[in-house]
Motif scaffolding. Structure first.
Motif, PDB file in Angstrom:
ATOM      1  N   ASN A 165       7.919  47.739  44.669  1.00 29.02           N
ATOM      2  CA  ASN A 165       6.632  48.209  44.171  1.00 29.02           C
ATOM      3  C   ASN A 165       5.702  46.994  44.013  1.00 29.02           C
ATOM      4  O   ASN A 165       6.045  46.029  43.321  1.00 29.02           O
ATOM      5  CB  ASN A 165       6.815  48.915  42.830  1.00 29.02           C
TER       6      ASN A 165
ATOM      7  N   ASN B 243      -1.472  59.429  50.941  1.00 27.74           N
ATOM      8  CA  ASN B 243      -0.124  59.953  50.797  1.00 27.74           C
ATOM      9  C   ASN B 243       0.151  60.175  49.314  1.00 27.74           C
ATOM     10  O   ASN B 243      -0.238  59.371  48.473  1.00 27.74           O
ATOM     11  CB  ASN B 243       0.873  58.953  51.402  1.00 27.74           C
ATOM     12  N   GLU B 244       0.858  61.282  49.000  1.00 27.65           N
ATOM     13  CA  GLU B 244       1.102  61.597  47.595  1.00 27.65           C
ATOM     14  C   GLU B 244       1.983  60.560  46.921  1.00 27.65           C
ATOM     15  O   GLU B 244       1.811  60.247  45.749  1.00 27.65           O
ATOM     16  CB  GLU B 244       1.764  62.980  47.476  1.00 27.65           C
ATOM     17  N   ASP B 245       2.949  60.006  47.687  1.00 32.04           N
ATOM     18  CA  ASP B 245       3.893  59.059  47.087  1.00 32.04           C
ATOM     19  C   ASP B 245       3.472  57.593  47.239  1.00 32.04           C
ATOM     20  O   ASP B 245       3.796  56.763  46.394  1.00 32.04           O
ATOM     21  CB  ASP B 245       5.279  59.246  47.718  1.00 32.04           C
ATOM     22  N   ILE B 246       2.798  57.299  48.320  1.00 32.31           N
ATOM     23  CA  ILE B 246       2.409  55.902  48.600  1.00 32.31           C
ATOM     24  C   ILE B 246       0.898  55.832  48.772  1.00 32.31           C
ATOM     25  O   ILE B 246       0.335  56.530  49.621  1.00 32.31           O
ATOM     26  CB  ILE B 246       3.105  55.382  49.871  1.00 32.31           C
ATOM     27  N   HIS B 247       0.248  55.048  47.947  1.00 31.13           N
ATOM     28  CA  HIS B 247      -1.207  54.906  48.022  1.00 31.13           C
ATOM     29  C   HIS B 247      -1.621  53.766  48.971  1.00 31.13           C
ATOM     30  O   HIS B 247      -2.669  53.832  49.604  1.00 31.13           O
ATOM     31  CB  HIS B 247      -1.794  54.649  46.628  1.00 31.13           C
TER      32      HIS B 247
END
Length: 289
Positions: A16, A55-59
């Motif tokens: 992250n 993307n919902e999980d990865i910005h």
């Protein structure tokens, strides 16, 4: 190994970015927007490339590249460029200073020689003997021949000095001291430039022509030609259309020919040949540059 340069013990691939965050995330998070930032950490340089995605999980995705070597090479090029400019500036200033110093020397030498010539003129004007006056006139023209070369060097760059300028000045001085006011002297010069070494030699030759070859005449012609036989081989041919003389009976011990022979042999490392007859005189001077 890049993670160690960033100060991490373990590989950071897939981690992250908030836990790493070596550069602030740009505010523009539009889909597809790409930003690139350069970051320096310690002795290392990095490119931080951020790609925003919808993307919902990865910005966003962040890639980090080590650009230390490239930055060091750029800094070295900049340093060399600056150093080269500074060196060029210093050299340019040094050359300008030396040129100014040399010009000042030529100027002072010229003034000193003209002062000496003026003193000799005063002495000549007070002399009663014609032989003394003649000797002083010869000395004055020799001094002025050297002075004229320094004058031209003051007025021109060293590379722009022309022998025809020296010939004109030397001819004017010789005519002034040894010819009548109505005497017409035609001097022609053809060829290259070897001014400094030849000024005094040409002065002696012109003196001889005006005093002897053109004696009792109203006009005379002198022609001077310079040839480059090879890259380093020069031939000077001096001719006049005077009455001529017998080279076998020439006064080899006279001051004029002594000066000519001495300068050609010792200064120019060359040799002189003389041919003369009823149609005039031809003097050939050969020397190496």
């Amino acid at each position: 190994e890049i993670h160690k340069r960033l100060g991490f013990l373990n590989d950071i691939m897939g981690a992250n970015y908030r836990e790493i965050c070596i550069a602030k995330v740009p505010e523009d998070t539009s889909n597809g927007n790409i930003t690139i930032q350069e970051v320096k950490l310690g002795d290392y340089y990095f490119n931080v490339r951020t790609v925003f995605i919808d993307n919902e999980d990865i910005h966003y995705i962040v890639t980090i590249s080590d650009i230390t070597l490239r930055k060091l090479q750029e800094e070295e090029l900049i340093y060399k460029s600056v150093a080269s400019k500074e060196m060029h500036h210093r050299v340019k200033n040094e050359i300008a200073y030396r040129i100014a110093a040399v010009n000042e020397v030529h100027h002072r030498v010229k003034n000193n020689l003209q002062t000496i010539a003026a003193l000799l003129r005063l002495q000549r004007n007070n002399a009663e003997s014609e032989a003394v006056k003649q000797a002083l006139n010869e000395t004055i023209t020799r001094i002025l021949a050297i002075s004229s070369t320094h004058q031209i060097l003051v007025e021109n760059d060293m590379d722009e000095v022309k022998l025809n300028d020296v010939v004109a000045n030397v001819g004017d001085n010789a005519k002034l001291y040894f010819a009548s006011d109505d005497f017409k002297l035609d001097i022609k010069y053809h060829g290259g430039d070897f001014a400094i070494k030849l000024a005094l030699i040409l002065n002696e030759l012109m003196q001889n022509s005006i005093k002897h070859a053109f004696k009792n005449r109203k006009e005379g012609k002198i022609e001077i030609m310079a040839f480059m036989k090879r890259v380093d081989y020069v031939e000077i041919v001096y001719t006049d259309n005077g009455c001529g003389f017998d080279p076998e009976k020439i006064n080899q011990d006279g001051m004029g020919w002594t000066i000519i022979r001495s300068l050609v042999k010792e200064k120019l490392k060359g040799h002189v040949t003389v041919k003369s007859g009823e149609n005039g005189t031809k003097v050939k001077i050969v020397f190496m540059l």
